[in-house]
Design a protein around this motif. Sequence first.
Motif, PDB file in Angstrom:
ATOM      1  N   GLU A 152       0.832  -1.203   0.000  1.00  0.00           N
ATOM      2  CA  GLU A 152       0.000   0.000   0.000  1.00  0.00           C
ATOM      3  C   GLU A 152       0.870   1.258   0.000  1.00  0.00           C
ATOM      4  O   GLU A 152       0.572   2.233  -0.703  1.00  0.00           O
ATOM      5  CB  GLU A 152      -0.936   0.007   1.202  1.00  0.00           C
ATOM      6  CG  GLU A 152      -1.831   1.235   1.293  1.00  0.00           C
ATOM      7  CD  GLU A 152      -2.745   1.402   0.075  1.00  0.00           C
ATOM      8  OE1 GLU A 152      -2.885   2.554  -0.398  1.00  0.00           O
ATOM      9  OE2 GLU A 152      -3.302   0.404  -0.403  1.00  0.00           O
ATOM     10  N   PRO A 171      -5.702  -5.060  -4.984  1.00  0.00           N
ATOM     11  CA  PRO A 171      -6.551  -4.205  -4.143  1.00  0.00           C
ATOM     12  C   PRO A 171      -5.986  -2.801  -3.937  1.00  0.00           C
ATOM     13  O   PRO A 171      -6.741  -1.820  -3.943  1.00  0.00           O
ATOM     14  CB  PRO A 171      -6.624  -4.975  -2.818  1.00  0.00           C
ATOM     15  CG  PRO A 171      -6.362  -6.392  -3.189  1.00  0.00           C
ATOM     16  CD  PRO A 171      -5.351  -6.322  -4.301  1.00  0.00           C
ATOM     17  N   ALA A 172      -4.668  -2.701  -3.779  1.00  0.00           N
ATOM     18  CA  ALA A 172      -4.059  -1.373  -3.604  1.00  0.00           C
ATOM     19  C   ALA A 172      -4.212  -0.548  -4.873  1.00  0.00           C
ATOM     20  O   ALA A 172      -4.520   0.652  -4.814  1.00  0.00           O
ATOM     21  CB  ALA A 172      -2.589  -1.508  -3.225  1.00  0.00           C
ATOM     22  N   VAL A 208     -10.755  -8.582  -4.343  1.00  0.00           N
ATOM     23  CA  VAL A 208     -11.273  -7.273  -4.729  1.00  0.00           C
ATOM     24  C   VAL A 208     -12.751  -7.369  -5.101  1.00  0.00           C
ATOM     25  O   VAL A 208     -13.217  -6.679  -5.989  1.00  0.00           O
ATOM     26  CB  VAL A 208     -10.466  -6.662  -5.883  1.00  0.00           C
ATOM     27  CG1 VAL A 208      -9.099  -6.232  -5.417  1.00  0.00           C
ATOM     28  CG2 VAL A 208     -10.321  -7.660  -7.024  1.00  0.00           C
ATOM     29  N   ARG A 256      -7.763   0.787  -5.151  1.00  0.00           N
ATOM     30  CA  ARG A 256      -8.088   1.903  -4.252  1.00  0.00           C
ATOM     31  C   ARG A 256      -7.672   3.244  -4.830  1.00  0.00           C
ATOM     32  O   ARG A 256      -8.182   4.289  -4.403  1.00  0.00           O
ATOM     33  CB  ARG A 256      -7.430   1.680  -2.891  1.00  0.00           C
ATOM     34  CG  ARG A 256      -8.154   0.670  -2.027  1.00  0.00           C
ATOM     35  CD  ARG A 256      -7.630   0.666  -0.613  1.00  0.00           C
ATOM     36  NE  ARG A 256      -6.339   0.026  -0.496  1.00  0.00           N
ATOM     37  CZ  ARG A 256      -6.159  -1.283  -0.320  1.00  0.00           C
ATOM     38  NH1 ARG A 256      -7.203  -2.100  -0.264  1.00  0.00           N
ATOM     39  NH2 ARG A 256      -4.945  -1.791  -0.185  1.00  0.00           N
ATOM     40  N   HIS A 257      -6.742   3.252  -5.764  1.00  0.00           N
ATOM     41  CA  HIS A 257      -6.240   4.511  -6.320  1.00  0.00           C
ATOM     42  C   HIS A 257      -6.729   4.772  -7.744  1.00  0.00           C
ATOM     43  O   HIS A 257      -6.839   5.922  -8.155  1.00  0.00           O
ATOM     44  CB  HIS A 257      -4.706   4.503  -6.305  1.00  0.00           C
ATOM     45  CG  HIS A 257      -4.128   4.516  -4.923  1.00  0.00           C
ATOM     46  ND1 HIS A 257      -3.827   5.685  -4.248  1.00  0.00           N
ATOM     47  CD2 HIS A 257      -3.814   3.502  -4.073  1.00  0.00           C
ATOM     48  CE1 HIS A 257      -3.339   5.390  -3.054  1.00  0.00           C
ATOM     49  NE2 HIS A 257      -3.320   4.070  -2.923  1.00  0.00           N
ATOM     50  N   SER A 313     -15.087  -4.375  -6.286  1.00  0.00           N
ATOM     51  CA  SER A 313     -14.309  -3.268  -6.838  1.00  0.00           C
ATOM     52  C   SER A 313     -14.475  -3.220  -8.352  1.00  0.00           C
ATOM     53  O   SER A 313     -14.938  -4.174  -8.980  1.00  0.00           O
ATOM     54  CB  SER A 313     -12.830  -3.445  -6.501  1.00  0.00           C
ATOM     55  OG  SER A 313     -12.626  -3.444  -5.105  1.00  0.00           O
ATOM     56  N   SER A 350       0.716   3.831  -3.108  1.00  0.00           N
ATOM     57  CA  SER A 350       0.300   5.210  -2.811  1.00  0.00           C
ATOM     58  C   SER A 350       1.316   6.209  -3.338  1.00  0.00           C
ATOM     59  O   SER A 350       0.953   7.270  -3.865  1.00  0.00           O
ATOM     60  CB  SER A 350       0.121   5.396  -1.300  1.00  0.00           C
ATOM     61  OG  SER A 350      -0.942   4.624  -0.817  1.00  0.00           O
TER      62      SER A 350
END
Length: 221
Positions: free
Chosen positions: A36, A60-61, A86, A64-65, A89, A40
Amino acid sequence: MPDDVLAEQVAYYRRRAGEYDATSYGDLAWAATRIERIVSALRPAGSVLELACGTGLWTPALARHADTVVAVDSSPEAIAFAAPRVAGSDVTFEVADVFAYAPPQRVDVVFFSAWLSHVPDGRFDAFWARLAALLTDGGRVLFVDEHVDERGKETWVGDGTVERTLLDGSTFRIVKNYVDPERLTARLAGLGWTCAIARDGTDWVVGEARVTGRDDLSRSG
């Protein structure tokens, strides 16, 4: 690189799917925190194509972005582990040849973790030419892989070829070209890319590449 080694590489990761997380990452909670943090910092916004997604530890990371993620792998067994990670998602999984897959439209980011080192040297130029064709103008390739300092842990059976053993004792040859940041940056510059690579810990490198000479790179493919 003989085609039979690439076939063994696919077979290896299909067979390894059930043990991959534990044997590659060990402490998954710690690994998730590290993943993560890296994702990020890379800021994979917009549409993302994840090549060689494996068991989906990075997916998954990315989700998220990003606005959307298409995650591709040649192993249906690995994707069977990845997809539940996920659920809900905006992520689509595809079983396909990573060297040949093309999304229906260009993407803002192509991402891969622990994949670049499995690209045979003889396919390197064509692989990066293909990446350029997949990206929108201003798009980026983001990658994470192992530093060349880690090469001593392998059993080498040829130039760019190692032998790996699964928990059941079966052995496979796979492609492995550990990343030397200076060498990779220079080689990509010759293909029309600008690349920045940083180390993360002693074992990983994290890179970002952008096309700076699309015409030249297209001719190389």
